[in-house]
Design an enzyme around this catalytic site. Structure first.
Site, short mmCIF file in Angstrom:
data_model
loop_
_atom_site.label_atom_id
_atom_site.label_comp_id
_atom_site.label_asym_id
_atom_site.label_seq_id
_atom_site.Cartn_x
_atom_site.Cartn_y
_atom_site.Cartn_z
N THR A 3 0.84 -1.19 0.00
CA THR A 3 0.00 0.00 0.00
C THR A 3 0.88 1.24 0.00
O THR A 3 1.99 1.21 0.53
CB THR A 3 -0.94 0.04 1.22
OG1 THR A 3 -1.60 1.30 1.26
CG2 THR A 3 -0.20 -0.16 2.53
N ASP A 54 -7.45 -3.67 0.91
CA ASP A 54 -8.38 -2.83 0.15
C ASP A 54 -9.55 -2.57 1.08
O ASP A 54 -10.09 -3.49 1.70
CB ASP A 54 -8.85 -3.47 -1.15
CG ASP A 54 -9.45 -2.41 -2.07
OD1 ASP A 54 -8.72 -1.46 -2.44
OD2 ASP A 54 -10.64 -2.48 -2.41
N PHE A 82 -7.35 8.83 9.34
CA PHE A 82 -7.30 9.35 7.96
C PHE A 82 -8.68 9.14 7.33
O PHE A 82 -9.61 8.61 7.97
CB PHE A 82 -6.20 8.66 7.15
CG PHE A 82 -6.43 7.19 6.92
CD1 PHE A 82 -6.14 6.26 7.91
CD2 PHE A 82 -6.97 6.72 5.72
CE1 PHE A 82 -6.36 4.90 7.70
CE2 PHE A 82 -7.20 5.36 5.51
CZ PHE A 82 -6.89 4.46 6.51
N GLY A 83 -8.80 9.55 6.08
CA GLY A 83 -10.00 9.25 5.31
C GLY A 83 -11.28 9.74 5.98
O GLY A 83 -11.41 10.89 6.39
N ASP A 85 -12.50 8.81 8.85
CA ASP A 85 -12.50 8.63 10.32
C ASP A 85 -13.25 9.73 11.07
O ASP A 85 -13.95 9.42 12.05
CB ASP A 85 -11.06 8.53 10.85
CG ASP A 85 -10.47 7.15 10.68
OD1 ASP A 85 -11.24 6.18 10.60
OD2 ASP A 85 -9.23 7.03 10.65
N LYS A 102 -8.63 2.63 18.10
CA LYS A 102 -9.20 2.35 16.77
C LYS A 102 -8.76 0.96 16.29
O LYS A 102 -9.58 0.16 15.84
CB LYS A 102 -8.77 3.42 15.76
CG LYS A 102 -9.34 3.13 14.37
CD LYS A 102 -8.90 4.08 13.28
CE LYS A 102 -9.32 3.53 11.91
NZ LYS A 102 -8.74 4.25 10.78
P1 ITT Z 1 -3.61 1.73 -1.47
O1 ITT Z 1 -4.46 1.29 -2.64
O2 ITT Z 1 -2.22 2.14 -1.87
O3 ITT Z 1 -3.61 0.74 -0.35
P2 ITT Z 1 -5.73 3.66 -1.11
O4 ITT Z 1 -5.96 4.81 -0.16
O5 ITT Z 1 -5.93 3.91 -2.57
O6 ITT Z 1 -4.26 3.07 -0.84
P3 ITT Z 1 -8.06 1.90 -1.06
O7 ITT Z 1 -8.23 1.84 -2.53
O8 ITT Z 1 -8.22 0.65 -0.24
O9 ITT Z 1 -6.62 2.46 -0.63
O10 ITT Z 1 -9.07 3.00 -0.49
C1 ITT Z 1 -9.26 3.15 0.87
C2 ITT Z 1 -10.06 4.42 1.15
O11 ITT Z 1 -11.16 4.09 1.99
C3 ITT Z 1 -9.24 5.42 1.92
O12 ITT Z 1 -8.60 6.33 1.04
C4 ITT Z 1 -10.27 6.09 2.80
O13 ITT Z 1 -10.93 7.09 2.06
C5 ITT Z 1 -11.26 4.96 3.08
N1 ITT Z 1 -10.89 4.22 4.30
C6 ITT Z 1 -10.45 2.94 4.37
N2 ITT Z 1 -10.14 2.59 5.62
C7 ITT Z 1 -10.37 3.68 6.37
C8 ITT Z 1 -10.20 3.97 7.74
O14 ITT Z 1 -9.70 3.08 8.58
N3 ITT Z 1 -10.54 5.18 8.16
C9 ITT Z 1 -11.02 6.10 7.33
N4 ITT Z 1 -11.19 5.93 6.01
C10 ITT Z 1 -10.86 4.72 5.54
#
Ligand code: ITT
Length: 200
Positions: free
Chosen positions: A8, A72, A155-156, A158, A178
């Site tokens: 990742t 993912d 992140f994201g 959260d 978490k």
């Molecule tokens: P990689 O493919 O390099 O692993 P990515 O960020 O593109 O990184 P994903 O395609 O799996 O990964 O997308 C995950 C998204 O889902 C992430 O960018 C967040 O927006 C959301 N997400 C996943 N897990 C989360 C978490 O624990 N807390 C908050 N948001 C999360």
């Protein structure tokens, strides 16, 4: 110490994965995909978290000749039929723009009342070996979506997901709190014994 690639490039995930895997007793030298900048990003062409996690893990295992684990994950909102789901990282159109993704989702849910804001985080955790061996497991964290972001950890999405049984959002929990309940924590704690069995 044998090496295991974390397939990742998301720094938030890498931080969580290092803590989760170390706490679960994995002794391997964990190396993020950033250590291999020459390896191109994998196209996430699957339609499920499991398919995409396996695509990422196989690509890194093939390219490095080392075992790789991948994540993912995404946010699935009940009232949106499970969206953004596998499109969570690029919901606003720009991959990885957490702030824009969260703002767009909140706007889309603007009129949705508290009783209809159920959602869950989902995570597929995959292991792939250079010889093509693969395993994948999944974890979930159910909760409710706030109307306003709160908290600065994680992140994201959260700051808007309040886990069931909690009064705080995921971004208000400490990283350890978490990881103890998260979709990622659950999935990778289940994967660790499989990694130990296959890699020793
Ligand atoms: P990689 O493919 O390099 O692993 P990515 O960020 O593109 O990184 P994903 O395609 O799996 O990964 O997308 C995950 C998204 O889902 C992430 O960018 C967040 O927006 C959301 N997400 C996943 N897990 C989360 C978490 O624990 N807390 C908050 N948001 C999360």
């Amino acid at each position: 110490m044998s090496r295991l690639i974390l397939a990742t490039r998301n720094p938030g995930k890498i931080t969580e994965l290092r803590a989760i895997l170390a706490d679960a007793g994995l002794q391997h030298d964990l190396v993020g995909a950033d250590a291999y900048p020459e390896i191109p990003d994998v196209k996430e062409t699957g339609v499920t978290f499991a398919e995409n996690a396996l695509l990422k893990a196989h690509a890194l295992a093939r390219a490095t000749g080392l075992p790789a684990v991948a994540d993912d994950s995404g946010l699935c909102v009940d009232v949106l039929g499970g969206a953004p789901g596998i499109f969570s990282a690029r919901w606003s159109g720009t991959h990885g723009d957490d702030r824009a993704n969260l703002a767009l989702l909140l706007a889309q849910l603007g009129d949705i009342a508290d009783g209809h804001r159920a959602a869950h985080f989902a995570c597929a955790a995959a292991l792939a070996l250079p010889d093509g061996t693969e395993r994948v497991v999944e974890g979930r964290l159910r909760g409710t979506l706030r109307h306003e972001p709160a908290g600065s950890h994680g992140f994201g999405y959260d700051p808007i997901l309040q886990p069931d049984g909690e009064t705080r959002t995921c971004a208000e929990l400490t990283p350890d709190e978490k990881n103890a309940i998260s979709h990622r924590g659950k999935a990778f704690r289940e994967l660790v014994p499989v990694v130990k069995e296959l890699l020793g």
